[in-house]
Scaffold this active site. Sequence first.
Site, PDB file in Angstrom:
ATOM      1  N   LYS A  13       0.847  -1.201   0.000  1.00  0.00           N
ATOM      2  CA  LYS A  13       0.000   0.000   0.000  1.00  0.00           C
ATOM      3  C   LYS A  13       0.882   1.250   0.000  1.00  0.00           C
ATOM      4  CE  LYS A  13      -3.796  -2.530   1.994  1.00  0.00           C
ATOM      5  NZ  LYS A  13      -4.572  -2.967   3.142  1.00  0.00           N
ATOM      6  N   GLN A  41      -4.779  -1.686   9.212  1.00  0.00           N
ATOM      7  CA  GLN A  41      -4.609  -2.995   8.581  1.00  0.00           C
ATOM      8  C   GLN A  41      -5.245  -4.086   9.446  1.00  0.00           C
ATOM      9  OE1 GLN A  41      -3.250  -3.599   5.474  1.00  0.00           O
ATOM     10  NE2 GLN A  41      -4.013  -5.656   5.821  1.00  0.00           N
ATOM     11  N   ASP A  94     -11.229   2.638   3.488  1.00  0.00           N
ATOM     12  CA  ASP A  94     -11.604   1.240   3.269  1.00  0.00           C
ATOM     13  C   ASP A  94     -13.112   1.067   3.073  1.00  0.00           C
ATOM     14  OD1 ASP A  94      -9.518  -0.565   3.026  1.00  0.00           O
ATOM     15  OD2 ASP A  94      -9.090  -0.568   5.173  1.00  0.00           O
TER      16      ASP A  94
END
Length: 286
Positions: A54, A98, A121
């Site tokens: 990422k 994460q 997200d």
Amino acid sequence: MSAVLIDGKALSARKREEIKKKCEIFEQEYGRKICLAVVLVGNDPASEVYVRNKIRGCEATDIRSLSFTLPQTASQNDVEQLICALSADESVDGILVQLPLPKGLDEDRILNLIPPEKDVDGFHPVNVGKLLLGKETIVACTPMGVMTMLRDNDISVAGKNAVVIGRSNIVGKPMAMLLLRDHATVTICHSRTKNLKEICKNADILVAAIGKPEFVTADMVKDGAVVIDVGINRVNGKLKGDVDFDSVKEKASYITPVPGGVGPMTITTLLENTYLCGVRRERAKS
Ligand code: NDP
């Protein structure tokens, strides 16, 4: 018949060039770079790889990245304090935690602390609710990436029978909502579904998000179906999808490979979502 391969890697490379250009224009307009904060708690090796990829994605698209690593022993309070600080930081456009978090941490509480406008997200209940209501919002990266792949290949969704195997909050459910938003007739299947094979055989578009290697076999697929394989399974050190690629590609009209299909598009969609959060935050100020 042998299916057309939907090349997620190539599409991802093209999309990253577009995002980079948009981020450069953003910087010219607002005098700062788009910024993503990535939070990793603990030292799960797979999570470390995802975070690294990422951050590399940010570098490739001119997005500033801030990386925060907390130890495995971090308390709920430690993580929450960090999220609150990043929420209050005006220069941060997106916050990504994460997953999975180490056992003992309350994942829902932590994710719900991320302000919806920084939720790259698309996991916050406000963003999930907006998706359900058909409003413009930030949508979970994997299903959004799948929609981009369909669109890029001129695969129309309206009026098609779409079957999604899997009902997780991060893939199956938002995938079904996006297909519905684009006017497909959607069936969601899961571990209690009866007659799974018959339902799948009726799919014009079949999305597999199960987490079981090569679960979808040719006898479950209609001739000419579009088959999207979300699965990532490690088998004897190799990556396998949820679809038995070799047999299914002989029946499908389009198919995504694993690796090189949905996976690369997931991170690219995260970068796009970060850009969108930045633009929307700046526009909300004026
Ligand atoms: P989950 O484990 O959260 O969900 C799996 C779903 O599959 C559940 O809804 C489950 O049903 C269903 N399922 C399990 N067994 C069967 C069965 N025998 N028949 C029908 N349905 C079944 O997984 P995720 O949604 O998080 O991920 C799915 C896959 O996608 C994994 O391989 C994951 O690694 C991969 N993935 C890939 C990403 C990418 O970027 N390419 C991103 C995210 C995930 P039930 O709800 O009843 O238990």
